[in-house]
Design a protein around this motif. Sequence first.
Motif, short mmCIF file in Angstrom:
data_model
loop_
_atom_site.label_atom_id
_atom_site.label_comp_id
_atom_site.label_asym_id
_atom_site.label_seq_id
_atom_site.Cartn_x
_atom_site.Cartn_y
_atom_site.Cartn_z
N UNK A 43 -12.44 -15.70 -40.05
CA UNK A 43 -13.33 -15.38 -41.18
C UNK A 43 -13.44 -13.87 -41.36
N UNK A 44 -13.60 -13.15 -40.26
CA UNK A 44 -13.71 -11.69 -40.31
C UNK A 44 -12.45 -11.08 -40.91
N UNK A 64 -20.32 -10.41 -45.59
CA UNK A 64 -20.27 -9.49 -44.45
C UNK A 64 -21.66 -9.31 -43.85
N UNK A 65 -22.69 -9.51 -44.66
CA UNK A 65 -24.06 -9.47 -44.15
C UNK A 65 -24.32 -10.60 -43.17
N UNK A 79 -15.49 -19.85 -30.10
CA UNK A 79 -15.91 -21.22 -30.35
C UNK A 79 -16.71 -21.41 -31.61
N UNK A 80 -17.22 -20.29 -32.19
CA UNK A 80 -17.95 -20.40 -33.47
C UNK A 80 -16.97 -20.57 -34.62
N UNK A 81 -17.34 -21.38 -35.58
CA UNK A 81 -16.49 -21.60 -36.76
C UNK A 81 -17.25 -21.25 -38.03
N UNK A 82 -16.53 -21.28 -39.12
CA UNK A 82 -17.11 -20.92 -40.41
C UNK A 82 -18.34 -21.76 -40.74
#
Length: 321
Positions: A222-223, A248-249, A263-266
């Motif tokens: 995502x980044x 981006x916030x 491990x985090x996803x969108x």
Amino acid sequence: MNYYNTIINVAKKTIETEGKAIMHLATLVTEEFAKAVDYIYQSKGRVIVTGIGKSANIATKIVATLNSTGTPAIFMHAADAIHGDLGIIQENDTVICISKSGNTPEIKVLVPLIKASGNKLMAITSNKDSFLGVQSDFVLHAYVEKEACPNNLAPTTSTTAQLVMGDALAMSLLNLRGFSSSDFARFHPGGSLGKKLYLRVSDLTSLNEKPQVTPDMSVKRVIVEISEKLLGVTAVVEDEKIVGIITDGDLRRMLTKVDNIAGLTAKDIMTKNPKKIDNDAMAVEAMEMMDTNGITQILAEKDGKYSGVVHIHNLSKEGII
């Protein structure tokens, strides 16, 4: 301070004097005004607007307003008219002559020439009993008691009244023609005004990259997507439909709360059911939605499918804000 107060008082008195004169004009709009408007509306010719001195300056503005609202018009300087420019006037044209006094030498020479050609003559004058007023087929009575000038000399209130009467004429014709915002846009394709009337969301989304991720993509991806597409945002898309948005916030806020993003996803950080706008909507609608919701980007969709991003910088660059 007294020096400034004097300036302020003079300015206020000028505005008050002209304001009262303009309000009085409403009482002078009679059936004759309506007949003049109807004559122009029914006419197959153009409107020729003429005058001399400051009235000539007002005439050019009235011509511009008529042209931009669907009534073809041409400016003819009264002094030039009697030295060859009368050829501007064609058979079916209507001539509007502007003069406060209605008795200037140039007007007295010009009026008989116009009458001899068989064209209808309309007057915008403060003195309906003047030479111009008496000779005209229609009088748009722009009476003023006095100028804002303390010496009652410099054309101020009188030219303002002429301008307002011209606007009343143009707006009456606009109403009769059913002149719409889309018609207005055809005559104003350039500049921010025109763009507000014809620029669509699709015109802006086509200028940008189309950032998108799926709900299961990693936060790292995502980044990267947000960084590469340079819009400060990405849509979260599933089966071509928008299911969320990440700005981006959102990323900055996440980093203040989470030490390990592995491990985090969108879908873990996205905002569900984001504000959206149709790709065929007017760009000005996108601006209004951004302003109302305090956001700087908005996602667009066409037929329910993700189509791109409108950024506030797009609106700024096009001169809409």
